[in-house]
Design an enzyme around this catalytic site. Structure first.
Site, PDB file in Angstrom:
ATOM      1  N   ASN A  51     -64.298 -10.436  17.298  1.00 11.03           N
ATOM      2  CA  ASN A  51     -64.718  -9.682  16.107  1.00 11.03           C
ATOM      3  C   ASN A  51     -65.580 -10.626  15.285  1.00 11.03           C
ATOM      4  OD1 ASN A  51     -64.994  -8.240  13.739  1.00 11.03           O
ATOM      5  ND2 ASN A  51     -62.916  -8.649  13.026  1.00 11.03           N
ATOM      6  N   TRP A  52     -66.879 -10.380  15.335  1.00 10.33           N
ATOM      7  CA  TRP A  52     -67.800 -11.324  14.686  1.00 10.33           C
ATOM      8  C   TRP A  52     -67.871 -11.148  13.166  1.00 10.33           C
ATOM      9  CZ3 TRP A  52     -72.527 -11.082  18.564  1.00 10.33           C
ATOM     10  CH2 TRP A  52     -72.244 -11.906  19.660  1.00 10.33           C
ATOM     11  N   LYS A  53     -67.364 -10.056  12.655  1.00  7.40           N
ATOM     12  CA  LYS A  53     -67.432  -9.792  11.211  1.00  7.40           C
ATOM     13  C   LYS A  53     -68.885  -9.881  10.716  1.00  7.40           C
ATOM     14  CE  LYS A  53     -62.877 -11.879  10.857  1.00  7.40           C
ATOM     15  NZ  LYS A  53     -61.821 -12.271   9.977  1.00  7.40           N
ATOM     16  N   HIS A  74     -59.362  -2.536  10.145  1.00 11.01           N
ATOM     17  CA  HIS A  74     -59.231  -3.991   9.965  1.00 11.01           C
ATOM     18  C   HIS A  74     -58.783  -4.255   8.528  1.00 11.01           C
ATOM     19  CE1 HIS A  74     -60.160  -8.229   9.607  1.00 11.01           C
ATOM     20  NE2 HIS A  74     -60.183  -8.275  10.939  1.00 11.01           N
ATOM     21  N   GLU A 120     -59.664  -6.318   6.430  1.00  9.73           N
ATOM     22  CA  GLU A 120     -60.750  -6.540   5.470  1.00  9.73           C
ATOM     23  C   GLU A 120     -61.345  -5.221   5.010  1.00  9.73           C
ATOM     24  OE1 GLU A 120     -62.839  -9.370   7.921  1.00  9.73           O
ATOM     25  OE2 GLU A 120     -61.198 -10.790   7.626  1.00  9.73           O
ATOM     26  N   GLU A 154     -52.323  -7.814  13.437  1.00 10.43           N
ATOM     27  CA  GLU A 154     -52.988  -8.924  12.760  1.00 10.43           C
ATOM     28  C   GLU A 154     -52.324  -9.174  11.408  1.00 10.43           C
ATOM     29  OE1 GLU A 154     -57.224  -9.504  14.273  1.00 10.43           O
ATOM     30  OE2 GLU A 154     -57.349  -7.972  12.730  1.00 10.43           O
ATOM     31  N   GLY A 187     -58.045 -15.809   9.499  1.00  6.63           N
ATOM     32  CA  GLY A 187     -59.010 -16.749   8.917  1.00  6.63           C
ATOM     33  C   GLY A 187     -58.379 -17.878   8.124  1.00  6.63           C
ATOM     34  N   SER A 189     -56.139 -16.142  13.479  1.00 11.37           N
ATOM     35  CA  SER A 189     -56.308 -17.572  13.771  1.00 11.37           C
ATOM     36  C   SER A 189     -55.893 -17.931  15.189  1.00 11.37           C
ATOM     37  CB  SER A 189     -55.554 -18.423  12.751  1.00 11.37           C
ATOM     38  OG  SER A 189     -56.076 -18.216  11.454  1.00 11.37           O
ATOM     39  N   GLY A 208     -61.320 -13.635  15.728  1.00  8.70           N
ATOM     40  CA  GLY A 208     -62.392 -13.718  14.734  1.00  8.70           C
ATOM     41  C   GLY A 208     -63.197 -15.004  14.906  1.00  8.70           C
ATOM     42  N   GLY A 209     -62.873 -15.996  14.097  1.00  8.65           N
ATOM     43  CA  GLY A 209     -63.651 -17.241  14.047  1.00  8.65           C
ATOM     44  C   GLY A 209     -63.940 -17.864  15.411  1.00  8.65           C
TER      45      GLY A 209
HETATM   46  C1  PEP Z   1     -59.863 -10.964  12.688  1.00  9.16           C
HETATM   47  O1  PEP Z   1     -60.427 -10.903  11.623  1.00  9.16           O
HETATM   48  O2  PEP Z   1     -59.749  -9.951  13.399  1.00  9.16           O
HETATM   49  C2  PEP Z   1     -59.326 -12.260  13.088  1.00  9.16           C
HETATM   50  C3  PEP Z   1     -58.367 -12.272  13.966  1.00  9.16           C
HETATM   51  O3  PEP Z   1     -59.874 -13.372  12.502  1.00  9.16           O
HETATM   52  P1  PEP Z   1     -59.517 -14.923  12.776  1.00  9.16           P
HETATM   53  O4  PEP Z   1     -59.322 -15.068  14.269  1.00  9.16           O
HETATM   54  O5  PEP Z   1     -60.683 -15.678  12.285  1.00  9.16           O
HETATM   55  O6  PEP Z   1     -58.262 -15.196  12.047  1.00  9.16           O
END
Ligand code: PEP
Length: 254
Positions: free
Chosen positions: A9-11, A96, A98, A168, A174, A213, A234-235
């Site tokens: 998930n590149w956001k 999500h 966010e 999540e 994050g 994370s 994500g990251g």
């Molecule tokens: C996400 O936002 O879906 C996510 C899992 O982010 P991160 O891996 O950066 O915590």
């Protein structure tokens, strides 16, 4: 047998150059592991056409980070599931944290997005998860089950035959604070138990991803848990070596 799914998930990240570099880097591991693992990238809508061209003919799947509930009309700035589907997407992330947080998306509204995605032939990826305060108050399953129940109420339990759930915990997204494999597995098992109260078949078949994370270091143990069927990343999906290592961790546990 549930096929693991590793989804990036590149956001709100990426440039024309980075999209090109990353998709080219992910095509090879996606092709190599295709029999055992599904690999997908969810990109900002503006880059989906580029992802489509670069992933063409490969096993790399892709999707959108969100979708609207409408098919068309005066909804400036939105992307309909039909548009997303036309660009060859397999998945649409819905709910999500966010989006739920910054855009005030309620459980019922997310359920409508889930339905719109499903009706267009996309596989919705329903994100669920509790805040840190809810976790501390022992309310994880109350929150998560309500998020899932809103979808069951609108779409029925069988809708999960063509959908994915991503657990999540908001406190892990994050933050670098990955849930321990035990904590994550415990929630995943309880999600499956909740689905089982509606249908054992659906409970056994639904892929439940962990997100928060998750990285190259933590993925192997997380993915070895009985009810964790891959990850929403994500990251670490913005770094080719890390995401490739996460794909390998899923392959090792497939
Ligand atoms: C996400 O936002 O879906 C996510 C899992 O982010 P991160 O891996 O950066 O915590």
């Amino acid at each position: 047998m549930r096929k693991p799914l590793v989804m990036g998930n590149w956001k709100l990240n990426g440039t024309k150059q980075s999209v090109s570099d990353l998709i080219k880097a992910f095509v090879e591991p996606a092709n190599r592991t295709a029999g055992k693992v599904d690999v997908a990238i969810c990109a900002p809508a503006i880059f989906i056409g580029t992802v489509e061209s670069l992933a063409k003919g490969s096993s790399l799947q892709y999707g959108s980070e969100d979708c609207d509930i409408h098919t068309k009309g005066a909804f400036t700035g939105e992307n309909s599931p039909e548009m997303i589907k036309e660009f060859g997407c397999t998945y649409a992330i819905v709910g999500h944290s966010e989006r739920r947080g910054y855009h005030n998306e309620s459980n019922e509204y997310v359920a409508q997005k889930f339905k719109a995605a499903l009706d267009s032939g996309l596989v919705p990826v329903l994100c669920v998860g509790e805040s840190e305060a809810e976790y501390d108050a022992g309310k994880t399953m109350e929150v998560v089950n309500a998020e899932i129940k809103a979808v069951i109420d609108l779409c029925g339990i069988d809708s999960f035959k063509n959908a994915v759930i991503a657990y999540e915990p908001i406190w892990a997204i994050g933050t670098g604070k990955t849930a321990t494999p035990e904590v994550a597995q415990n929630v995943h098992r309880q999600i499956r138990d909740f689905l089982k109260t509606f249908s054992s078949e659906v409970a056994d078949g639904t892929r439940i991803l962990y997100g928060g994370s998750c990285n190259a270091k933590t993925a192997p143990e997380l993915f070895s848990q009985a009810d964790i069927d891959g990850g929403l990343i994500g990251g670490a999906s913005l770094k080719a070596p890390d995401f490739t290592a996460i794909i390998a961790a899923a392959e090792a546990n497939a």
